[in-house]
Design an enzyme around this catalytic site. Structure first.
Site, PDB file in Angstrom:
ATOM      1  N   GLY A 133      -3.971  10.891  -9.049  1.00 14.55           N
ATOM      2  CA  GLY A 133      -3.116  10.140  -8.138  1.00 14.55           C
ATOM      3  C   GLY A 133      -2.822   8.744  -8.641  1.00 14.55           C
TER       4      GLY A 133
ATOM      5  N   ASP B 182      -4.829  -3.286  -9.439  1.00 10.22           N
ATOM      6  CA  ASP B 182      -5.824  -2.229  -9.270  1.00 10.22           C
ATOM      7  C   ASP B 182      -6.637  -2.013 -10.545  1.00 10.22           C
ATOM      8  OD1 ASP B 182      -5.307  -1.632  -6.605  1.00 10.22           O
ATOM      9  OD2 ASP B 182      -3.731  -0.195  -7.100  1.00 10.22           O
TER      10      ASP B 182
ATOM     11  N   ASN C 218      -7.675  17.675 -12.977  1.00 11.74           N
ATOM     12  CA  ASN C 218      -7.069  17.636 -11.648  1.00 11.74           C
ATOM     13  C   ASN C 218      -6.821  19.065 -11.190  1.00 11.74           C
ATOM     14  OD1 ASN C 218      -5.900  15.964  -9.476  1.00 11.74           O
ATOM     15  ND2 ASN C 218      -4.006  17.027 -10.003  1.00 11.74           N
TER      16      ASN C 218
ATOM     17  N   LYS D 238       4.215   1.397  -3.201  1.00  9.92           N
ATOM     18  CA  LYS D 238       3.937   0.824  -4.521  1.00  9.92           C
ATOM     19  C   LYS D 238       4.949   1.217  -5.590  1.00  9.92           C
ATOM     20  CE  LYS D 238      -1.093   0.496  -3.919  1.00  9.92           C
ATOM     21  NZ  LYS D 238      -2.408   0.795  -4.543  1.00  9.92           N
TER      22      LYS D 238
ATOM     23  N   ILE E  53     -13.954   5.975  -6.159  1.00  6.42           N
ATOM     24  CA  ILE E  53     -13.016   5.045  -5.522  1.00  6.42           C
ATOM     25  C   ILE E  53     -13.131   5.076  -3.999  1.00  6.42           C
ATOM     26  CG2 ILE E  53     -11.397   5.221  -7.446  1.00  6.42           C
ATOM     27  CD1 ILE E  53      -9.534   6.807  -5.506  1.00  6.42           C
TER      28      ILE E  53
ATOM     29  N   THR F 259       0.850  -1.178   0.000  1.00  8.33           N
ATOM     30  CA  THR F 259       0.000   0.000   0.000  1.00  8.33           C
ATOM     31  C   THR F 259       0.895   1.239   0.000  1.00  8.33           C
ATOM     32  OG1 THR F 259      -0.148   0.185   2.417  1.00  8.33           O
ATOM     33  CG2 THR F 259      -1.727  -1.261   1.332  1.00  8.33           C
TER      34      THR F 259
ATOM     35  N   TYR G 139     -14.871   4.451  -0.453  1.00 12.53           N
ATOM     36  CA  TYR G 139     -15.890   3.518   0.047  1.00 12.53           C
ATOM     37  C   TYR G 139     -16.251   3.752   1.511  1.00 12.53           C
ATOM     38  CZ  TYR G 139     -11.718   0.905   1.600  1.00 12.53           C
ATOM     39  OH  TYR G 139     -10.524   0.533   2.165  1.00 12.53           O
TER      40      TYR G 139
ATOM     41  N   ARG H 275      -2.888  21.064 -12.483  1.00 12.14           N
ATOM     42  CA  ARG H 275      -2.847  20.628 -13.874  1.00 12.14           C
ATOM     43  C   ARG H 275      -1.547  19.912 -14.215  1.00 12.14           C
ATOM     44  NH1 ARG H 275      -5.405  22.070 -18.930  1.00 12.14           N
ATOM     45  NH2 ARG H 275      -3.993  21.520 -20.633  1.00 12.14           N
TER      46      ARG H 275
END
Length: 284
Positions: A136, A108, A158, A71, A222, A67, A224, A161
């Site tokens: 991201g 992912d 975003n 990564k 994304i 995580t 939750y 930019r």
């Protein structure tokens, strides 16, 4: 079930790692399928993650998940990196082979597409453009997934930019949209994805006017926690199909579990409740 001396062991490395729901997720599958194995959280500082991953074969691990912020840090220690993970620029799943080699994958992208197809079975990449908010690490995987699913036009907005432009330069085939024009970028879109943490519990809601979004578009988030974010609630109120962020978490775990424990797991309603903490986990 009790672990034997032949138990298969995997886990998740992060800093911090206490927030991870992966132990609950994989623990449910281990009990459901009666597997002699364990999945454990491992708090590893970023400056030690290469050393920690290198130690997996020595400790008898079948592999691990990674995580934030690990990564992007593990590429130097891996013996083989899957082309998709290389393209995305991040590894979230490490598999130790029978020879002790370290193979890196990014699941992912798989998790996002599987979640999308499960919650919105009518969606197809050929249906039209996708508009994505954010730039991201998760968005990099989502862009790659949508490209591979046949989405011909991807619009990316975003707040900063330059970060969106860097992503577009790395992955190609992405049109960067000014933050001020994010609402207009919804016109004609078949899919809207919030790839930011906006709308998460403790964060402000995503500031996005949906008036240009077609009623047939699918809206995915994304986030939750909460399961239905303000964005998803607003989209559902106007008739759009919605996809919550939990599905991506659950489906991205499937390939790793199968690699480590030799069982292709299923995502079920009961699993969703367990991971959300709304049902008791099986007792080990």
């Amino acid at each position: 079930m009790m672990l034997s001396g032949k138990a298969r062991i995997a886990g998740v490395m992060g800093w911090p790692v206490s927030h991870s729901r992966s132990p609950r997720l994989h623990g449910y599958w281990l009990d459901r399928y009666g597997i002699d194995g364990a999945y454990i959280p491992m708090a590893v500082r970023p400056e030690r993650v290469v050393e920690a991953v290198r130690s997996l074969p020595l400790l008898g691990f079948a592999g691990c998940n990674l995580t934030v912020p690990h990564k992007e840090l593990v590429f130097p220690v891996l013996d083989q990196v899957d082309p998709l993970a290389r393209r995305i620029g991040a590894v979230n799943t490490v598999v130790v082979t029978g020879e002790g080699a370290l193979h890196g994958y990014n699941t992912d992208a798989f998790g996002f597409i599987e979640s999308l197809r499960e919650a919105a079975p009518g969606w197809r990449g050929s249906r039209g453009p996708a508009t994505i908010i954010g730039a991201g690490g998760a968005v990099r995987a989502i862009v790659a997934a949508l490209q591979d699913a046949g989405v011909a036009e991807i619009r990316l907005a975003n707040r900063t930019r330059a970060r969106a432009e860097a992503l577009a330069a790395d992955l190609g085939g992405v049109t960067v949209v000014d933050w001020a024009d994010r609402g207009a970028a919804l016109a004609g879109a078949a899919l809207l994805v919030n790839g930011t943490t906006q709308g998460m519990t403790g964060e402000p809601p995503l500031d996005l006017d949906l008036s240009h979004l077609p009623a047939r578009a699918v809206v995915a988030d994304i986030v939750y926690v909460p399961l239905v974010t303000p964005l998803l609630a607003a989209a559902a109120a106007r008739g759009n199909a919605i996809v919550d962020g939990l599905g991506m978490l659950l489906h991205q775990a499937r390939p790793g579990f199968e690699h480590w424990f030799g069982q292709a797991p299923e995502v079920t309603p009961e699993l969703r409740q367990v991971v959300l903490g709304q049902a008791a986990s099986p007792v080990r």
